[in-house]
Write an enzyme that holds these catalytic residues in place. Sequence first.
Site, PDB file in Angstrom:
ATOM      1  N   CYS A  80     108.765  72.062  35.236  1.00 13.85           N
ATOM      2  CA  CYS A  80     108.481  72.633  36.562  1.00 13.85           C
ATOM      3  C   CYS A  80     106.977  72.897  36.708  1.00 13.85           C
ATOM      4  O   CYS A  80     106.189  71.964  36.701  1.00 13.85           O
ATOM      5  CB  CYS A  80     109.339  73.881  36.792  1.00 13.85           C
ATOM      6  N   HIS A 185     114.685  71.456  36.119  1.00 12.67           N
ATOM      7  CA  HIS A 185     114.898  72.373  35.004  1.00 12.67           C
ATOM      8  C   HIS A 185     116.029  71.881  34.111  1.00 12.67           C
ATOM      9  O   HIS A 185     117.194  72.140  34.410  1.00 12.67           O
ATOM     10  CB  HIS A 185     115.247  73.770  35.527  1.00 12.67           C
ATOM     11  N   GLU A 187     116.937  73.090  31.360  1.00  7.07           N
ATOM     12  CA  GLU A 187     117.640  74.250  30.785  1.00  7.07           C
ATOM     13  C   GLU A 187     118.590  74.904  31.784  1.00  7.07           C
ATOM     14  O   GLU A 187     119.322  75.821  31.435  1.00  7.07           O
ATOM     15  CB  GLU A 187     116.601  75.262  30.255  1.00  7.07           C
TER      16      GLU A 187
END
Lengths: 206, 261
Positions: A80, A185, A187
């Site tokens: 990001c 993202h 994650e």
Amino acid sequence: MIGIVDYGMGNLLSVYNAFDYLGSPVTICKHPEDLAHVDRIIIPGVGAFKDCIDKINKTGFSEALNQEVLKNAKPTMGICLGMQVMGTRSFEGGEFMGLGWFDADIVRLTPADSNLRVPNIGWNTIKYNKEVPLFKGLPEDPDFYLVHSYYMKANDPKDVIAIYDYTYDVTASVLKDNIFATQFHPEKSQDFGLQILQNFINWNPR
Amino acid sequence: MSKKRLIPKLQLKTALAHPNKMVLVVTKQFNGVIEIGDPVSQAKIFQAQAADELVFINIDRNNKEIKRLSAIINNVSEEIFMPITVGGGIKSSDDFRELLNNGADKISINTSAFNHPELITETSEKFGAQCVVVSIDFKKDEEGEYRVYINGGQTKTSYHPLDWALRAEKLGAGELLLCNISHDGMREGLDLDIIKSISENSTIPIIASGGCGLAQHFVEGFLKGKADAVAAGSFFAHRDQNFMQTRSQIKNAGINIRMHH
């Protein structure tokens, strides 16, 4: 050992937990000198570009990163805002210089359809270069989670390895030598995201 | 193009039998609380079913302790890899920081945002607008007028939900979570009129909630209400619901949602 750069923008837990969940040794690097002791580097980031690059510069991380990433060529991943700071300059709230690892400007999303919202928050279908080992094991047209108002506009099309459609092609991921970065993202993108992080753990850039 | 999102809303309350433990509950019109299980294990089920995001709200009226809530989010974030919104009793940017450091991505504020609107601006500047979700509960009052209610639906305000929504947006909210209290837990459909008027007049994403009992209700929320996301509590908590089947039905109605695998 994977080192997550902590330059004081907070919220590193999700990235840490994802590597921990995958069974990879992972540590938070609070000081620039910590980067010398890790094999792979993650640059996370949420917030505004200026705050981020100011903190990277003030904490002394920019010198340490240039040493470990450019000179020692450690496999490195930006996420990001951590991707955006790798660009030449950003136009978010002014004009600010980035780390300059990618020949790229960070510019605002300007979808042609006024129903599309900025920031773009949500799951978007990514088109990716199937030859890149970091995308190994992904299905056709996987969805990833994005939250952003600005994106990286790369001047060298060779650097761009994934895009998504927001009435035009928006850079979703870039790669150059040992440096990999995603606007989305991993994650927060469930199993496809974890797959990319696993691929990063296994990655041996040439 | 961002896909439309389906969001399980997990409401938390102190367990009746274990005063130190928080459990997942469902409600009807913000009352009629039923305990349904452990929040962490339920979150794992939602992840396996590829929910797009999760919202956790502490609805306990007596215990608004942030540490207790953040401990649960910390546990959740060890195994849940999707966006997490947390709300219930958040009063300050320190509370924001505490929850974000424990794995939350977005923070939902309701009563404190209404009583102290400057909190919206302060946290939006500090953490980014994408982090600040203003939650708005509303219903028709005795005179049939729509009004915003705060304090878990107990206190009526003079605001119409559209007016408060637009003010919250102007103050820096990044997203709005709407709930009609009278529809909550009734499984008879969303309040489409209010959702539509707010969606059409604001530029930030709208999460509609309160009343989903059928896949069709989600479809209506997207098509008629023009919502960007639909959240539901009792709908997803019901064990007889097949989440995958619901997704297919919504997809077949022409809604651009995420289909996993």
